[in-house]
Design an enzyme around this catalytic site. Structure first.
Site, PDB file in Angstrom:
ATOM      1  N   ALA A  52       0.799  -1.231   0.000  1.00  0.00           N
ATOM      2  CA  ALA A  52       0.000   0.000   0.000  1.00  0.00           C
ATOM      3  C   ALA A  52       0.829   1.277   0.000  1.00  0.00           C
ATOM      4  O   ALA A  52       0.318   2.338  -0.358  1.00  0.00           O
ATOM      5  CB  ALA A  52      -0.939   0.002   1.214  1.00  0.00           C
ATOM      6  N   THR A  53       2.099   1.204   0.400  1.00  0.00           N
ATOM      7  CA  THR A  53       2.910   2.430   0.432  1.00  0.00           C
ATOM      8  C   THR A  53       3.567   2.724  -0.912  1.00  0.00           C
ATOM      9  O   THR A  53       4.200   3.763  -1.076  1.00  0.00           O
ATOM     10  CB  THR A  53       3.995   2.347   1.525  1.00  0.00           C
ATOM     11  OG1 THR A  53       4.794   1.177   1.301  1.00  0.00           O
ATOM     12  CG2 THR A  53       3.363   2.273   2.905  1.00  0.00           C
ATOM     13  N   GLY A  54       3.417   1.825  -1.881  1.00  0.00           N
ATOM     14  CA  GLY A  54       3.906   2.095  -3.227  1.00  0.00           C
ATOM     15  C   GLY A  54       2.932   2.956  -3.998  1.00  0.00           C
ATOM     16  O   GLY A  54       1.824   3.233  -3.539  1.00  0.00           O
ATOM     17  N   LEU A  63       1.284   2.421  -6.974  1.00  0.00           N
ATOM     18  CA  LEU A  63       0.061   1.723  -7.382  1.00  0.00           C
ATOM     19  C   LEU A  63      -0.732   1.298  -6.157  1.00  0.00           C
ATOM     20  O   LEU A  63      -1.965   1.442  -6.125  1.00  0.00           O
ATOM     21  CB  LEU A  63       0.397   0.508  -8.246  1.00  0.00           C
ATOM     22  CG  LEU A  63      -0.796  -0.337  -8.699  1.00  0.00           C
ATOM     23  CD1 LEU A  63      -1.812   0.507  -9.448  1.00  0.00           C
ATOM     24  CD2 LEU A  63      -0.325  -1.514  -9.554  1.00  0.00           C
ATOM     25  N   GLY A  64      -0.056   0.793  -5.130  1.00  0.00           N
ATOM     26  CA  GLY A  64      -0.749   0.382  -3.915  1.00  0.00           C
ATOM     27  C   GLY A  64      -1.504   1.521  -3.269  1.00  0.00           C
ATOM     28  O   GLY A  64      -2.655   1.362  -2.836  1.00  0.00           O
ATOM     29  N   ARG A  70       4.688  -2.276   6.460  1.00  0.00           N
ATOM     30  CA  ARG A  70       5.869  -2.895   7.073  1.00  0.00           C
ATOM     31  C   ARG A  70       6.219  -2.200   8.390  1.00  0.00           C
ATOM     32  O   ARG A  70       5.998  -0.992   8.527  1.00  0.00           O
ATOM     33  CB  ARG A  70       7.064  -2.800   6.127  1.00  0.00           C
ATOM     34  CG  ARG A  70       6.962  -3.687   4.900  1.00  0.00           C
ATOM     35  CD  ARG A  70       8.126  -3.394   3.952  1.00  0.00           C
ATOM     36  NE  ARG A  70       8.124  -4.300   2.814  1.00  0.00           N
ATOM     37  CZ  ARG A  70       8.742  -5.469   2.776  1.00  0.00           C
ATOM     38  NH1 ARG A  70       9.415  -5.879   3.850  1.00  0.00           N
ATOM     39  NH2 ARG A  70       8.700  -6.234   1.719  1.00  0.00           N
ATOM     40  N   LYS A 127       5.529 -14.424 -12.298  1.00  0.00           N
ATOM     41  CA  LYS A 127       4.078 -14.236 -12.291  1.00  0.00           C
ATOM     42  C   LYS A 127       3.357 -15.527 -12.679  1.00  0.00           C
ATOM     43  O   LYS A 127       2.306 -15.850 -12.124  1.00  0.00           O
ATOM     44  CB  LYS A 127       3.699 -13.105 -13.243  1.00  0.00           C
ATOM     45  CG  LYS A 127       4.121 -11.727 -12.766  1.00  0.00           C
ATOM     46  CD  LYS A 127       3.561 -10.637 -13.657  1.00  0.00           C
ATOM     47  CE  LYS A 127       3.855  -9.261 -13.092  1.00  0.00           C
ATOM     48  NZ  LYS A 127       3.240  -8.177 -13.878  1.00  0.00           N
ATOM     49  N   ARG A 137       0.530 -17.486 -10.543  1.00  0.00           N
ATOM     50  CA  ARG A 137      -0.781 -17.796 -11.124  1.00  0.00           C
ATOM     51  C   ARG A 137      -1.092 -19.285 -11.002  1.00  0.00           C
ATOM     52  O   ARG A 137      -2.222 -19.665 -10.658  1.00  0.00           O
ATOM     53  CB  ARG A 137      -0.804 -17.352 -12.599  1.00  0.00           C
ATOM     54  CG  ARG A 137      -2.126 -17.607 -13.296  1.00  0.00           C
ATOM     55  CD  ARG A 137      -2.181 -16.859 -14.608  1.00  0.00           C
ATOM     56  NE  ARG A 137      -3.375 -17.186 -15.368  1.00  0.00           N
ATOM     57  CZ  ARG A 137      -3.816 -16.503 -16.413  1.00  0.00           C
ATOM     58  NH1 ARG A 137      -3.162 -15.445 -16.818  1.00  0.00           N
ATOM     59  NH2 ARG A 137      -4.896 -16.872 -17.042  1.00  0.00           N
TER      60      ARG A 137
END
Length: 316
Positions: free
Chosen positions: A15-17, A19-20, A39, A135, A139
């Protein structure tokens, strides 16, 4: 409060990025009770810009990390939907998150850290230095564990390559000369045009959040092929020339020359050139057809988004 209490509770990991953070804000704007996993070293800095932004928006901050399984499991047990936005280089770190989702047995949808090209459709697997295999492994794990999921594919974020008009090494669009890779609008056997797809982060977040309670997207992929955001290199250069009212000198880089440049280039330039080759020569963003029922603007026509033209206006 009663309306919010009936909504899905959402956890954003990473979330701190950039996009996040956009995902947290979009989730809150859509009315979902939203938790952000932070974190410990970031949690200890409540006055930092990212945390102040998240808390100010109304997110509930939870201390934990992908490396601390007990804290991860505790966070997952509080929610119905998990969205992960870690960078691709950390994609395999989602394994304990998947384990926690499986153990908690309360998550109705997991949206993993895809947010790029559909790696099942790329044609450069032999030259991506394992970028997409991470990825693919995640997946396979999600599907083998029967975890309800949605994959979101936006291809390029606008902050990648577009600010330089796809000119490696530049920080701004060119004003005098421009490199055209391949044919600029290479056509394949299916007569498709090789093009790049660019989506602003905040718009990726808005479309992603639309899927949270949408049964049409459960165990499906959401593709963001937004009208006005799919451009071949020739189209992109032409658009820029119109905006600056100037014709640029074209330097054509053949496919063979580009492949040699890729071979000789150091990292991280090598990966930039590989992604350019993938999108604008091989056509990995556009060489395959998608069902209109899996395209973002078809499913969510009311979502407003920034077009490539509007983005370039900010660079003139």
């Amino acid at each position: 409060m009663s309306e919010e209490a009936g909504r899905s509770r959402v956890l954003v990991v990473g979330a701190t990025g950039r996009l996040g953070g956009s995902l947290v804000h979009a989730s809150i704007a859509a009315g979902y009770p939203t938790f952000a996993l932070v974190r410990p070293h970031n949690f200890a800095l409540p006055d930092s810009a990212p945390l102040k932004s998240l808390a100010g928006a109304g997110a509930m901050l939870l201390k934990g990390s992908l490396e601390d399984y007990p804290s991860l499991l505790e966070a997952v047990r509080q929610v119905d939907v998990v969205i992960c936005a870690v960078p691709t280089k950390h994609a395999l770190e989602q394994k304990p998150l998947i384990r926690a989702i499986k153990e908690a047995a309360c998550v109705k949808r997991f949206i993993p850290a895809e947010f790029g090209v559909d790696h099942t459709m790329i044609q450069i697997c032999d030259m991506d230095h394992g970028f997409y295999e991470k990825k693919a492994e995640i997946r396979r794990l999600i599907e083998s564990e029967d975890i309800p999921h949605t994959y979101v594919y936006c291809n390029f974020l606008m902050r990648y390559l577009l600010p330089s008009l796809v000119q490696p090494g530049l920080d701004a669009p060119p004003r005098d000369e421009v490199m055209i890779f391949g044919g600029g609008n290479t056509k394949g056997l299916e007569e498709f045009v090789s093009a790049g797809i660019f989506v602003e982060e905040s718009d990726v977040a808005k479309f992603t959040v639309c899927t949270i309670e949408d049964p049409r997207t459960i165990n499906k992929s959401l593709y963001l092929r937004l009208l006005g955001n799919v451009y071949s290199l020739n189209e992109l250069v032409g658009l820029w020339e119109t905006k600056i009212n100037k014709h640029l000198k074209k330097i054509h880089i053949t496919e063979e020359k580009l492949l040699k440049n890729i071979h000789d280039a150091p990292f991280p330039l090598k990966m930039d050139l590989i992604f350019i080759y993938s999108a604008f020569v091989k056509g990995d963003h556009t060489h395959f057809e998608i069902d209109s029922r899996t395209e973002g603007t078809q499913l969510y026509p009311s979502v407003k988004y920034i077009t490539v033209s509007e983005y370039l206006d900010t660079l003139v």
